[in-house]
Scaffold this active site. Structure first.
Site, PDB file in Angstrom:
ATOM      1  N   GLY A  14      -3.519   7.741  11.809  1.00 28.86           N
ATOM      2  CA  GLY A  14      -1.846   7.124  11.191  1.00 28.86           C
ATOM      3  C   GLY A  14      -1.962   7.470   9.801  1.00 28.86           C
ATOM      4  O   GLY A  14      -2.410   8.824   9.344  1.00 28.86           O
ATOM      5  N   TYR A 147       1.378 -10.601   8.676  1.00 27.15           N
ATOM      6  CA  TYR A 147       1.411  -9.319   7.640  1.00 27.15           C
ATOM      7  C   TYR A 147       1.822  -9.459   6.684  1.00 27.15           C
ATOM      8  O   TYR A 147       1.553  -9.054   5.744  1.00 27.15           O
ATOM      9  CB  TYR A 147       2.252  -8.244   9.172  1.00 27.15           C
TER      10      TYR A 147
END
Ligand code: NAP
Length: 245
Positions: A14, A147
């Site tokens: 990523g 998150y």
């Protein structure tokens, strides 16, 4: 010849991987970490011999100590730290368990916090630290409560660090990516269909007409790590193609 040495936590896939690749192309010396041996070896093989990979779980303070010792032993001091390693697992507020709470906070906030703290002695004067947060800090999405809290916590310390660490010549800035096409979506537990819908939604509603790619983030991270941004402190660069406008 660029002589800067940069460490990227979570550089195996990523955004971290794209940053490592871009920095290596500009002759930075790059160290990446990851917690999975297979992913780390695969990434280093792709990135080439100028990239060093060190296995290190960012949620373990022992691993961070070990990482710092290895980097000190091999390089002495480093010039840049990209605090990037992170996880996202989708869960509604009501479904968020203590174990998901701890796992997310331990990687995204506690690990990041102590990585910065433990690297201070081996950061050069001057040095640049870049925190990878997210647009979730200022734009709300369902199923991201823990998150979001972890990224907000990380972002919140940037200003304090810039005050406390100024004497050491350390500056801290933030990159805030929008939805970016990386393995994080699959790792989150989302179905293929849900991922496809998410990417399609953010492509079609974005002023740039496409999803943000890890290579888009790499250009900004390099800018924040480099001397080009040496007067920036706690600057947050939102890299989302304008989706949150
Ligand atoms: N993609 C997005 O839409 C998006 C948007 C905003 C912010 N971000 C942030 O960008 C960062 C990178 O995410 P990504 O999208 O590039 O996802 P990714 O491809 O899953 O990359 C995450 C990286 O972090 C590493 N990692 C995870 N837990 C770790 C741990 N405990 N110790 C060490 N390394 C660990 C992974 O290594 P392994 O190979 O060992 O798993 C991997 O290298 C994260 O902080 C994420 O929150 C992503």
């Amino acid at each position: 010849m660029n002589s800067k040495i940069v460490l990227i936590t979570g550089g195996t896939t990523g955004i971290g991987f794209a940053c490592a690749d871009y920095l290596l192309g500009l002759d930075y010396r790059v160290i990446i970490t990851g917690r999975t041996r297979e992913n780390l070896d695969r990434a280093v093989a792709k990135l080439g011999i100028n990239c060093i990979g060190i296995l290190s779980d960012t949620s373990s303070l022992e691993d961070i100590d070990d990482l710092v010792a290895k980097v000190k032993n091999q390089f002495g001091k480093i010039d840049g730290l990209f605090v990037n390693a992170g996880i996202f697992k989708a869960a509604s507020f009501q479904e968020t368990t203590e174990s998901l709470f701890d796992e997310t906070m331990n990687v995204n906030f506690k690990g990041a916090f102590f990585t910065i703290q433990k690297f201070i002695p081996i950061l050069n004067n001057p040095a640049s630290v870049v925190l990878n947060t997210s647009i979730v800090v200022f734009r709300s999405f369902a199923n991201t409560s823990i998150y979001t809290a972890s990224k907000a916590a990380l972002e919140s310390i940037a200003k304090v660090l810039n005050i406390e660490l100024a004497v050491r010549g350390i500056r801290v800035n933030v990159v805030s990516p929008g939805v970016t096409e990386t393995p994080i979506q699959k790792k989150s537990g989302m179905t293929e269909e849900a991922i496809s819908n998410l990417l399609e939604h953010f492509s079609s509603t974005s002023p740039i007409g496409r999803i943000v790619q890890p290579t888009d983030i790499a250009l900004i991270v390099e800018f924040l790590l480099s001397d080009k941004s040496q007067v920036l402190r706690s600057e947050k660069v939102i890299v989302d193609g304008g989706t949150t406008l």
